[in-house]
Design a protein around this motif. Structure first.
Motif, PDB file in Angstrom:
ATOM      1  N   PHE A 197       0.851  -1.179   0.000  1.00 48.37           N
ATOM      2  CA  PHE A 197       0.000   0.000   0.000  1.00 48.37           C
ATOM      3  C   PHE A 197       0.892   1.235   0.000  1.00 48.37           C
ATOM      4  O   PHE A 197       2.091   1.154   0.260  1.00 48.37           O
ATOM      5  N   ASP A 198       0.304   2.383  -0.297  1.00 46.27           N
ATOM      6  CA  ASP A 198       1.049   3.629  -0.314  1.00 46.27           C
ATOM      7  C   ASP A 198       1.087   4.196   1.105  1.00 46.27           C
ATOM      8  O   ASP A 198       0.049   4.577   1.652  1.00 46.27           O
ATOM      9  N   PRO A 199       2.273   4.238   1.723  1.00 49.09           N
ATOM     10  CA  PRO A 199       2.345   4.721   3.101  1.00 49.09           C
ATOM     11  C   PRO A 199       2.241   6.237   3.228  1.00 49.09           C
ATOM     12  O   PRO A 199       2.236   6.768   4.343  1.00 49.09           O
ATOM     13  N   GLY A 200       2.163   6.924   2.087  1.00 50.55           N
ATOM     14  CA  GLY A 200       2.040   8.372   2.131  1.00 50.55           C
ATOM     15  C   GLY A 200       3.320   9.089   2.494  1.00 50.55           C
ATOM     16  O   GLY A 200       3.292  10.237   2.960  1.00 50.55           O
ATOM     17  N   THR A 201       4.447   8.433   2.271  1.00 53.62           N
ATOM     18  CA  THR A 201       5.745   9.052   2.535  1.00 53.62           C
ATOM     19  C   THR A 201       6.513   9.194   1.225  1.00 53.62           C
ATOM     20  O   THR A 201       6.108   8.674   0.190  1.00 53.62           O
ATOM     21  N   ASN A 202       7.649   9.871   1.291  1.00 56.81           N
ATOM     22  CA  ASN A 202       8.477  10.059   0.096  1.00 56.81           C
ATOM     23  C   ASN A 202       9.719   9.175   0.143  1.00 56.81           C
ATOM     24  O   ASN A 202      10.767   9.532  -0.408  1.00 56.81           O
ATOM     25  N   ARG A 203       9.606   8.009   0.795  1.00 59.02           N
ATOM     26  CA  ARG A 203      10.783   7.161   0.971  1.00 59.02           C
ATOM     27  C   ARG A 203      11.388   6.723  -0.365  1.00 59.02           C
ATOM     28  O   ARG A 203      12.619   6.649  -0.498  1.00 59.02           O
ATOM     29  N   VAL A 204      10.541   6.422  -1.369  1.00 58.84           N
ATOM     30  CA  VAL A 204      11.080   6.007  -2.670  1.00 58.84           C
ATOM     31  C   VAL A 204      11.854   7.161  -3.301  1.00 58.84           C
ATOM     32  O   VAL A 204      12.977   6.987  -3.783  1.00 58.84           O
ATOM     33  N   GLU A 205      11.261   8.346  -3.288  1.00 62.31           N
ATOM     34  CA  GLU A 205      11.908   9.515  -3.900  1.00 62.31           C
ATOM     35  C   GLU A 205      13.245   9.829  -3.222  1.00 62.31           C
ATOM     36  O   GLU A 205      14.238  10.155  -3.890  1.00 62.31           O
ATOM     37  N   VAL A 206      13.270   9.714  -1.895  1.00 62.04           N
ATOM     38  CA  VAL A 206      14.506  10.000  -1.149  1.00 62.04           C
ATOM     39  C   VAL A 206      15.601   9.003  -1.521  1.00 62.04           C
ATOM     40  O   VAL A 206      16.748   9.383  -1.795  1.00 62.04           O
ATOM     41  N   HIS A 207      15.255   7.713  -1.557  1.00 58.61           N
ATOM     42  CA  HIS A 207      16.262   6.703  -1.883  1.00 58.61           C
ATOM     43  C   HIS A 207      16.701   6.783  -3.347  1.00 58.61           C
ATOM     44  O   HIS A 207      17.871   6.530  -3.658  1.00 58.61           O
ATOM     45  N   VAL A 208      15.776   7.120  -4.245  1.00 58.74           N
ATOM     46  CA  VAL A 208      16.158   7.300  -5.652  1.00 58.74           C
ATOM     47  C   VAL A 208      17.143   8.458  -5.776  1.00 58.74           C
ATOM     48  O   VAL A 208      18.136   8.374  -6.516  1.00 58.74           O
ATOM     49  N   ALA A 209      16.900   9.556  -5.058  1.00 58.91           N
ATOM     50  CA  ALA A 209      17.807  10.713  -5.108  1.00 58.91           C
ATOM     51  C   ALA A 209      19.194  10.335  -4.595  1.00 58.91           C
ATOM     52  O   ALA A 209      20.219  10.714  -5.183  1.00 58.91           O
ATOM     53  N   ARG A 210      19.235   9.557  -3.514  1.00 54.44           N
ATOM     54  CA  ARG A 210      20.535   9.133  -2.966  1.00 54.44           C
ATOM     55  C   ARG A 210      21.241   8.181  -3.930  1.00 54.44           C
ATOM     56  O   ARG A 210      22.466   8.274  -4.115  1.00 54.44           O
ATOM     57  N   LEU A 211      20.469   7.279  -4.523  1.00 55.16           N
ATOM     58  CA  LEU A 211      21.048   6.337  -5.470  1.00 55.16           C
ATOM     59  C   LEU A 211      21.574   7.059  -6.699  1.00 55.16           C
ATOM     60  O   LEU A 211      22.676   6.769  -7.186  1.00 55.16           O
ATOM     61  N   ARG A 212      20.808   8.033  -7.201  1.00 56.78           N
ATOM     62  CA  ARG A 212      21.237   8.800  -8.371  1.00 56.78           C
ATOM     63  C   ARG A 212      22.551   9.528  -8.099  1.00 56.78           C
ATOM     64  O   ARG A 212      23.449   9.593  -8.952  1.00 56.78           O
TER      65      ARG A 212
END
Length: 246
Positions: A197-212
């Protein structure tokens, strides 16, 4: 491809060793393989000695079979190439587009055989598929100049070691399994965080930014792309029309 026909020393691209008895045909195939993002080593005639064949740390052996080759000669050539390739992929291109020619190559030990007749896009697509399966079987993933060791959890780009924590490694590994194809935010949440489910956080965006920042910053071109409305994708080649890294 190195001007001498050999892959340049220190080249971090996957290396395709290529032999075709007709130099003009070999040069044409080599140019297409290089354009697809691989390094190429054009091998000399094995009748002159196998030292150049045995001395290369190639990732795939591409063997051309001319249209006038007899079935016996073609089979002998494939068996010789199989002995040189060992556990690495062997791909045979037959100039004669016939079922018998393909069966001869496969029975001799080829992992794939194609009656290509100049169909270079299919040749390079099959090379990519063979290399992808080979790396995954060895516990590795490869996308462009990025190498991911799934066993040792080690990441390199262009030969440079990149350290990252577990979540970023898992995120990168899932994207690398489908190079060039976007994975949605929901799919990444499920694959990496085991959340349905969508937890309503930006955890994916944060980790993608760090990975990038780790895999793209300081390198010649970006691999990790944001595809508006679809998600994120790793692309193995420079310059991807329609994608954005914002």
């Amino acid at each position: 491809m190195h001007p001498s026909g050999m892959a340049a020393e220190g080249d971090t691209k996957l290396l395709v060793a290529l032999y075709h008895p007709e130099p003009a045909v070999a040069a044409r195939i080599a140019a297409a393989v290089v354009a697809a993002g691989y390094a190429v080593d054009v091998l000399p005639d094995p009748d002159a000695g196998l030292r150049p064949w045995l001395g290369q740390c190639f990732d795939l052996l591409l063997l051309g079979s001319p249209v006038d080759a007899t079935a016996a000669d073609a089979l002998a050539a494939v068996r010789l190439a199989r002995s040189v390739a060992g556990r690495r992929p062997l791909f045979v291109l037959t100039d004669r587009d016939s079922r018998d020619a393909r069966l001869t190559a496969l029975s001799g030990g080829a992992d794939d055989a194609l009656g290509w007749r100049g169909n270079l896009p299919e040749v390079t697509a099959r090379i990519a598929a063979l290399l992808r399966r080979s790396l995954m079987a060895a516990g590795q993933l490869g996308v462009g100049d990025l190498r991911i060791d799934l066993i040792d959890r080690r990441v390199e780009r262009a030969g440079q070691l990149i350290r990252m924590p577990q979540r970023e490694f898992d995120l990168l590994a899932h994207l690398a399994r489908v190079p060039g194809r976007p994975m949605s935010r929901a799919a990444l949440l499920k694959a990496v965080w085991r959340i349905d489910f969508d937890p309503g956080t930006n955890r994916v965006e944060v980790h993608v930014a760090r990975l990038r920042a780790k895999i793209d910053r300081g390198f010649d071109w970006p691999m990790l792309h944001t595809i508006k409305g679809e998600g994120y994708a790793l692309h193995p080649h420079r310059g991807v029309p329609g994608l954005t890294t914002c």
